[in-house]
Design an enzyme around this catalytic site. Structure first.
Site, PDB file in Angstrom:
ATOM      1  N   ALA A 172     -50.735 -20.827  -8.547  1.00  0.00           N
ATOM      2  CA  ALA A 172     -52.155 -20.640  -8.206  1.00  0.00           C
ATOM      3  C   ALA A 172     -52.801 -21.903  -7.637  1.00  0.00           C
ATOM      4  CB  ALA A 172     -52.928 -20.151  -9.437  1.00  0.00           C
TER       5      ALA A 172
ATOM      6  N   GLU B 182     -35.852 -24.249 -15.339  1.00  0.00           N
ATOM      7  CA  GLU B 182     -36.906 -24.920 -14.572  1.00  0.00           C
ATOM      8  C   GLU B 182     -37.703 -25.858 -15.455  1.00  0.00           C
ATOM      9  OE1 GLU B 182     -38.411 -22.538 -17.053  1.00  0.00           O
ATOM     10  OE2 GLU B 182     -37.993 -21.177 -15.412  1.00  0.00           O
TER      11      GLU B 182
ATOM     12  N   ASP C 242     -53.234 -24.402 -10.791  1.00  0.00           N
ATOM     13  CA  ASP C 242     -52.832 -24.224 -12.193  1.00  0.00           C
ATOM     14  C   ASP C 242     -51.577 -25.023 -12.524  1.00  0.00           C
ATOM     15  OD1 ASP C 242     -54.931 -22.559 -12.470  1.00  0.00           O
ATOM     16  OD2 ASP C 242     -53.780 -20.733 -12.899  1.00  0.00           O
TER      17      ASP C 242
ATOM     18  N   ASP D  81     -31.156 -13.995 -22.448  1.00  0.00           N
ATOM     19  CA  ASP D  81     -31.092 -15.188 -21.599  1.00  0.00           C
ATOM     20  C   ASP D  81     -31.828 -16.348 -22.267  1.00  0.00           C
ATOM     21  OD1 ASP D  81     -29.548 -14.126 -19.564  1.00  0.00           O
ATOM     22  OD2 ASP D  81     -31.275 -13.290 -18.510  1.00  0.00           O
ATOM     23  N   GLY D  82     -32.918 -16.008 -22.977  1.00  0.00           N
ATOM     24  CA  GLY D  82     -33.672 -17.038 -23.705  1.00  0.00           C
ATOM     25  C   GLY D  82     -32.795 -17.730 -24.743  1.00  0.00           C
TER      26      GLY D  82
ATOM     27  N   ARG E  97     -53.856 -29.103  -5.969  1.00  0.00           N
ATOM     28  CA  ARG E  97     -54.871 -28.713  -6.958  1.00  0.00           C
ATOM     29  C   ARG E  97     -54.637 -27.256  -7.300  1.00  0.00           C
ATOM     30  NH1 ARG E  97     -57.263 -32.385  -3.918  1.00  0.00           N
ATOM     31  NH2 ARG E  97     -58.616 -33.949  -4.887  1.00  0.00           N
TER      32      ARG E  97
HETATM   33  P1  NAP Z   1     -39.889 -15.633 -23.084  1.00  0.00           P
HETATM   34  O1  NAP Z   1     -41.274 -15.703 -22.552  1.00  0.00           O
HETATM   35  O2  NAP Z   1     -39.651 -15.073 -24.448  1.00  0.00           O
HETATM   36  O3  NAP Z   1     -38.899 -14.873 -22.065  1.00  0.00           O
HETATM   37  C1  NAP Z   1     -39.033 -14.925 -20.726  1.00  0.00           C
HETATM   38  C2  NAP Z   1     -38.156 -13.885 -20.037  1.00  0.00           C
HETATM   39  O4  NAP Z   1     -37.388 -14.571 -19.047  1.00  0.00           O
HETATM   40  C3  NAP Z   1     -37.159 -13.134 -20.934  1.00  0.00           C
HETATM   41  O5  NAP Z   1     -37.180 -11.778 -20.565  1.00  0.00           O
HETATM   42  C4  NAP Z   1     -35.832 -13.774 -20.575  1.00  0.00           C
HETATM   43  O6  NAP Z   1     -34.734 -12.882 -20.710  1.00  0.00           O
HETATM   44  C5  NAP Z   1     -36.048 -14.076 -19.112  1.00  0.00           C
HETATM   45  N1  NAP Z   1     -35.175 -15.098 -18.543  1.00  0.00           N
HETATM   46  C6  NAP Z   1     -34.816 -16.308 -19.052  1.00  0.00           C
HETATM   47  N2  NAP Z   1     -34.026 -16.958 -18.185  1.00  0.00           N
HETATM   48  C7  NAP Z   1     -33.861 -16.136 -17.121  1.00  0.00           C
HETATM   49  C8  NAP Z   1     -33.151 -16.239 -15.906  1.00  0.00           C
HETATM   50  N3  NAP Z   1     -32.478 -17.338 -15.591  1.00  0.00           N
HETATM   51  N4  NAP Z   1     -33.240 -15.220 -15.025  1.00  0.00           N
HETATM   52  C9  NAP Z   1     -33.946 -14.120 -15.296  1.00  0.00           C
HETATM   53  N5  NAP Z   1     -34.640 -13.942 -16.428  1.00  0.00           N
HETATM   54  C10 NAP Z   1     -34.599 -14.944 -17.320  1.00  0.00           C
HETATM   55  O7  NAP Z   1     -39.352 -17.142 -23.054  1.00  0.00           O
HETATM   56  P2  NAP Z   1     -37.936 -17.718 -23.414  1.00  0.00           P
HETATM   57  O8  NAP Z   1     -37.004 -16.614 -23.848  1.00  0.00           O
HETATM   58  O9  NAP Z   1     -38.131 -18.903 -24.301  1.00  0.00           O
HETATM   59  O10 NAP Z   1     -37.481 -18.200 -21.971  1.00  0.00           O
HETATM   60  C11 NAP Z   1     -38.120 -19.273 -21.336  1.00  0.00           C
HETATM   61  C12 NAP Z   1     -38.146 -18.906 -19.891  1.00  0.00           C
HETATM   62  O11 NAP Z   1     -39.164 -17.943 -19.695  1.00  0.00           O
HETATM   63  C13 NAP Z   1     -38.519 -20.033 -18.975  1.00  0.00           C
HETATM   64  O12 NAP Z   1     -37.395 -20.820 -18.633  1.00  0.00           O
HETATM   65  C14 NAP Z   1     -39.110 -19.281 -17.785  1.00  0.00           C
HETATM   66  O13 NAP Z   1     -38.165 -19.090 -16.758  1.00  0.00           O
HETATM   67  C15 NAP Z   1     -39.481 -17.927 -18.337  1.00  0.00           C
HETATM   68  N6  NAP Z   1     -40.924 -17.708 -18.136  1.00  0.00           N
HETATM   69  C16 NAP Z   1     -41.276 -16.785 -17.213  1.00  0.00           C
HETATM   70  C17 NAP Z   1     -42.621 -16.585 -16.924  1.00  0.00           C
HETATM   71  C18 NAP Z   1     -42.987 -15.582 -15.886  1.00  0.00           C
HETATM   72  O14 NAP Z   1     -42.077 -14.968 -15.314  1.00  0.00           O
HETATM   73  N7  NAP Z   1     -44.260 -15.417 -15.610  1.00  0.00           N
HETATM   74  C19 NAP Z   1     -43.602 -17.308 -17.592  1.00  0.00           C
HETATM   75  C20 NAP Z   1     -43.199 -18.247 -18.523  1.00  0.00           C
HETATM   76  C21 NAP Z   1     -41.832 -18.456 -18.791  1.00  0.00           C
HETATM   77  P3  NAP Z   1     -34.204 -12.357 -22.109  1.00  0.00           P
HETATM   78  O15 NAP Z   1     -35.124 -11.261 -22.516  1.00  0.00           O
HETATM   79  O16 NAP Z   1     -32.833 -11.867 -21.793  1.00  0.00           O
HETATM   80  O17 NAP Z   1     -34.190 -13.499 -23.076  1.00  0.00           O
END
Ligand code: NAP
Length: 267
Positions: free
Chosen positions: A189, A127, A154, A45-46, A152
């Site tokens: 938070a 997002e 994170d 998805d990333g 206020r």
């Molecule tokens: P990453 O930290 O390497 O991956 C974040 C995870 O989010 C991966 O497992 C990715 O799936 C999954 N993901 C991405 N879009 C999704 C969706 N629409 N629905 C469900 N899961 C999804 O970062 P990245 O690959 O660059 O992706 C950035 C995304 O990470 C941001 O848009 C944000 O949504 C997410 N993120 C999540 C958190 C959290 O949940 N605490 C924190 C920071 C960012 P794949 O393994 O298939 O790529």
């Protein structure tokens, strides 16, 4: 049909990308890096987030397809070993019994950033978040030009329905079907005590509403737009709303949203 493939860069994704090109040539599909009709993302998805932002200026004329190298994802509905079938369907040469391809269009968020040093705008697929780098974020949240709350904590996350299963879900937000044109605001938070108060619950805004987030102190902030990090040391405000444009995904076979949700989170 003109196509482009963007892969995650790991060996498996690169190999799959190469075999995709060979199969595509056999099907008479034309590789076009500048103005493709279909962009195929191979990875996760990333990787789709990267593909989306690579073609951000052509979103109205492109449809995306995702291949996942691991488990099926929210944007990636094809598995690696199904690439021959996918290419066949893209070339219109799949055997009978396959459903007709369908284009689905999902909402995005547009944001306008005002800094002391200038303005800029972005579109997000998942997002955007506003987070503190060196302390608590202090920000005023207005909805439709009325002050709503002083935040206020994170940070604040504003997600699309497609992104509602990503960071938003980790923050306790609701999963929203992407046919609903809305954005969801969740807190990261927040501080809540006798002195400071926020709503605490996620808020879902319809398409005709907008939200402004004003930075209320000198602070170093990090604004994230999907996977993109934008450090901000002079932010004045961010205005967001559901975008007029939508993202298109080509569905060569049905994979309903709630099946994806069950598949991803319940197994
Ligand atoms: P990453 O930290 O390497 O991956 C974040 C995870 O989010 C991966 O497992 C990715 O799936 C999954 N993901 C991405 N879009 C999704 C969706 N629409 N629905 C469900 N899961 C999804 O970062 P990245 O690959 O660059 O992706 C950035 C995304 O990470 C941001 O848009 C944000 O949504 C997410 N993120 C999540 C958190 C959290 O949940 N605490 C924190 C920071 C960012 P794949 O393994 O298939 O790529």
């Amino acid at each position: 049909m003109r196509y482009y493939v963007l892969d995650r860069g790991d060996q498996l994704s690169v190999d799959l990308s190469e075999s995709f090109h060979k199969l595509a040539a056999q099907q008479g599909l034309q590789f076009d890096a500048k103005s493709p009709d279909i962009v195929v993302s191979i990875g996760g998805d990333g990787t789709m987030l990267h593909a989306f932002h690579t073609f951000i200026d052509q979103i109205p004329s492109i449809a995306f397809v995702g291949v996942h190298t691991g488990h099926l994802g929210f944007y990636a509905d094809w598995k690696a070993d199904e690439i021959p079938e996918l290419v066949s369907m893209m070339g219109g040469h799949a055997g009978s019994g396959f459903p007709k391809p369908r284009m689905v269009r999902y909402p995005l968020i547009e944001l306008e950033i005002q800094k002391k040093s200038g303005t800029s705008s972005y579109i997000c697929l998942n997002e955007f978040t506003l987070k503190g780098v060196d302390g608590t974020v202090v920000a005023q949240v207005d909805i439709n030009d009325q002050m709503f709350e002083m935040f206020r904590g994170d940070g604040i996350c504003v997600s699309t329905p497609c992104g509602s299963t990503a960071y938003n879900k980790s923050l306790g937000g609701a999963m929203i079907h992407p046919s609903i044109e809305a954005l969801q605001i969740t807190e990261i938070a927040s501080i809540n005590n006798r002195v400071f108060r926020t709503m605490g619950s996620p808020l879902v805004l319809p398409k005709h509403h907008h939200c402004d987030i004003y930075s209320k102190k000198e602070q170093n902030l990090l604004l994230t737009v999907d996977h993109i990090n934008l450090p901000m040391d002079d932010l004045i405000s961010v205005r967001c709303r559901v975008a007029d444009q939508k993202v298109s995904f080509m569905r060569y076979r049905p994979f309903p949203f709630w099946d994806r949700v069950r598949n991803a989170f319940l197994g």
